[in-house]
Design a protein around this motif. Structure first.
Motif, mmCIF file in Angstrom:
data_model
loop_
_atom_site.group_PDB
_atom_site.id
_atom_site.type_symbol
_atom_site.label_atom_id
_atom_site.label_comp_id
_atom_site.label_asym_id
_atom_site.label_seq_id
_atom_site.Cartn_x
_atom_site.Cartn_y
_atom_site.Cartn_z
ATOM 1 N N ILE A 1 5.915 -5.686 10.951
ATOM 2 C CA ILE A 1 5.337 -4.756 11.925
ATOM 3 C C ILE A 1 3.833 -4.898 11.876
ATOM 4 C CG2 ILE A 1 5.281 -2.743 10.348
ATOM 5 C CD1 ILE A 1 6.099 -1.090 12.932
ATOM 6 N N HIS A 2 3.245 -4.928 13.075
ATOM 7 C CA HIS A 2 1.801 -5.135 13.183
ATOM 8 C C HIS A 2 1.223 -4.039 14.078
ATOM 9 C CE1 HIS A 2 -1.996 -7.275 13.264
ATOM 10 N NE2 HIS A 2 -2.041 -7.024 14.556
ATOM 11 N N PRO A 3 0.084 -3.468 13.667
ATOM 12 C CA PRO A 3 -0.444 -2.322 14.419
ATOM 13 C C PRO A 3 -1.299 -2.718 15.622
ATOM 14 C CG PRO A 3 -1.724 -2.641 12.434
ATOM 15 C CD PRO A 3 -0.641 -3.679 12.405
ATOM 16 N N GLY B 1 0.788 -1.227 0.000
ATOM 17 C CA GLY B 1 0.000 0.000 0.000
ATOM 18 C C GLY B 1 0.818 1.274 0.000
ATOM 19 N N ARG B 2 0.404 2.206 0.858
ATOM 20 C CA ARG B 2 0.939 3.579 0.762
ATOM 21 C C ARG B 2 2.422 3.659 1.075
ATOM 22 N NH1 ARG B 2 -2.195 5.027 6.288
ATOM 23 N NH2 ARG B 2 -1.239 3.151 7.094
ATOM 24 N N GLY B 3 2.918 2.781 1.944
ATOM 25 C CA GLY B 3 4.368 2.726 2.145
ATOM 26 C C GLY B 3 4.928 3.754 3.109
ATOM 27 N N SER B 4 4.137 4.164 4.094
ATOM 28 C CA SER B 4 4.697 5.162 5.025
ATOM 29 C C SER B 4 5.788 4.556 5.907
ATOM 30 C CB SER B 4 3.595 5.803 5.876
ATOM 31 O OG SER B 4 3.075 4.893 6.802
ATOM 32 N N ASN B 5 5.684 3.278 6.237
ATOM 33 C CA ASN B 5 6.790 2.648 6.979
ATOM 34 C C ASN B 5 8.027 2.524 6.096
ATOM 35 O OD1 ASN B 5 6.207 1.690 9.873
ATOM 36 N ND2 ASN B 5 4.302 1.193 8.775
ATOM 37 N N LEU B 6 7.819 2.172 4.835
ATOM 38 C CA LEU B 6 8.942 2.164 3.888
ATOM 39 C C LEU B 6 9.602 3.534 3.850
ATOM 40 C CD1 LEU B 6 10.618 1.147 1.431
ATOM 41 C CD2 LEU B 6 8.683 1.891 -0.005
ATOM 42 N N GLU C 1 4.819 3.738 14.771
ATOM 43 C CA GLU C 1 5.454 2.698 13.952
ATOM 44 C C GLU C 1 6.699 3.247 13.253
ATOM 45 O OE1 GLU C 1 2.936 0.458 11.267
ATOM 46 O OE2 GLU C 1 1.189 0.853 12.516
ATOM 47 N N LEU D 1 0.456 4.911 13.757
ATOM 48 C CA LEU D 1 1.322 4.909 12.574
ATOM 49 C C LEU D 1 2.570 5.756 12.814
ATOM 50 C CD1 LEU D 1 1.328 3.674 9.715
ATOM 51 C CD2 LEU D 1 0.406 5.847 8.895
ATOM 52 N N ALA E 1 6.414 -4.528 5.342
ATOM 53 C CA ALA E 1 5.989 -3.186 5.769
ATOM 54 C C ALA E 1 4.623 -2.903 5.143
ATOM 55 C CB ALA E 1 7.026 -2.143 5.356
ATOM 56 N N GLY E 2 3.586 -3.388 5.810
ATOM 57 C CA GLY E 2 2.248 -3.251 5.249
ATOM 58 C C GLY E 2 2.029 -4.197 4.085
HETATM 59 C C1 GRF Z 1 0.869 -0.346 9.079
HETATM 60 O O1 GRF Z 1 -0.067 0.006 10.058
HETATM 61 C C2 GRF Z 1 1.513 -1.665 9.410
HETATM 62 O O2 GRF Z 1 1.672 -1.881 10.771
HETATM 63 C C3 GRF Z 1 0.506 -2.644 8.874
HETATM 64 O O3 GRF Z 1 0.051 -2.074 7.674
HETATM 65 C C4 GRF Z 1 0.188 -0.646 7.751
HETATM 66 C C5 GRF Z 1 1.035 -0.248 6.589
HETATM 67 O O4 GRF Z 1 1.115 1.139 6.438
HETATM 68 N N1 GRF Z 1 1.082 -3.961 8.737
HETATM 69 P P1 GRF Z 1 2.145 1.774 5.413
HETATM 70 O O5 GRF Z 1 1.873 1.156 4.054
HETATM 71 O O6 GRF Z 1 3.524 1.484 5.898
HETATM 72 O O7 GRF Z 1 1.838 3.241 5.420
#
Ligand code: GRF
Length: 222
Positions: free
Chosen positions: A112-114, A14-19, A178, A175, A91-92
């Motif tokens: 990673i898990h929210p 998805g959006r990749g904010s953790n990336l 995270e 988030l 990461a998501g």
């Molecule tokens: C995050 O909340 C992560 O913990 C979960 O999916 C979401 C991914 O968000 N596994 P992002 O794509 O990193 O913005």
């Protein structure tokens, strides 16, 4: 440690904010690692653009093109094999991986898990935390094993639930937490401080009896 940055393959959906947080930490030098490729199972994942903007090679392995999970994972594995890495970072990434895949990458696969696992594995964690009336919510980083959201826990960041929180307001604060937690844990791995041995997590030469705890507003608090 080998002297070169730890090579990360980051898997997204998805959006990749953790990336983005990981890429920023690498660029800032706070995370001694390099993202060597980003793989998405969704062709339009926003994180693909973030990766490309950072000059990181991307690949799409669209799960809908495969008749079953094992075909998808063979293609995923082939793409991972094409660009050598030290650690696979979920990461998501919204596909459940098979026990075979988890075993093959054992000790070199993080997620990673929210939620504060073992509470609220699976989806819709923020809604479920609010419905359960918990005072604290948060996020967890763990080694991936065959058990979905059930592998050995490494660290958690705790986020107080506030009066009037909605799933969206709570999700936004989790988030942001995270984005602190994941680069920190990846840094431990990159520095050779973190390992999975059997079912147990070794950090700085000590067995973790419980995941390392961080408070969202402060520093490590255990
Ligand atoms: C995050 O909340 C992560 O913990 C979960 O999916 C979401 C991914 O968000 N596994 P992002 O794509 O990193 O913005």
């Amino acid at each position: 440690m080998t002297g070169r940055p730890t090579r990360l393959a980051v898997l997204i959906s998805g959006r990749g904010s953790n990336l983005d947080a990981i890429l920023r930490a690498c660029a800032a030098g706070t995370l001694p690692a390099q993202v060597v490729q980003v793989i998405s199972n969704r062709p339009h994942a926003g994180g693909l653009e973030l990766a490309a903007a950072a000059g990181v090679p991307t690949a799409v392995i669209d799960h809908r093109r495969f008749p079953d999970r094992s075909g998808f994972e063979q293609a995923l594995q082939a793409q991972l094999d094409a660009v050598p890495c030290d650690l696979v970072v979920l990461a998501g990434f919204m596909r459940v991986l098979t026990a075979d895949f988890a075993a093959r990458h054992r000790g070199r696969l993080l997620n990673i898990h929210p939620s504060l696992l073992p509470d609220f594995p699976g989806l819709h964690t923020h809604e479920r935390a609010l419905a359960a009336g918990v005072a604290e919510h948060g996020a967890s980083v763990h080694f991936v094993t065959a058990a979905v959201d059930g592998g050995p826990l490494i660290a958690q960041i705790r986020v107080p639930v506030q009066a009037g929180d909605t799933p969206d307001t709570l999700a936004a604060r989790v988030l942001a937490a995270e984005h602190r937690l994941y680069p920190t844990v990846l840094g431990w791995y990159a520095q050779g401080r973190l390992a999975l041995v059997g079912e147990r997590v070794l950090l700085d030469g000590l067995w973790l009896a419980a995941p390392v705890q961080f408070a969202a507003a402060g520093e490590r608090d255990d």
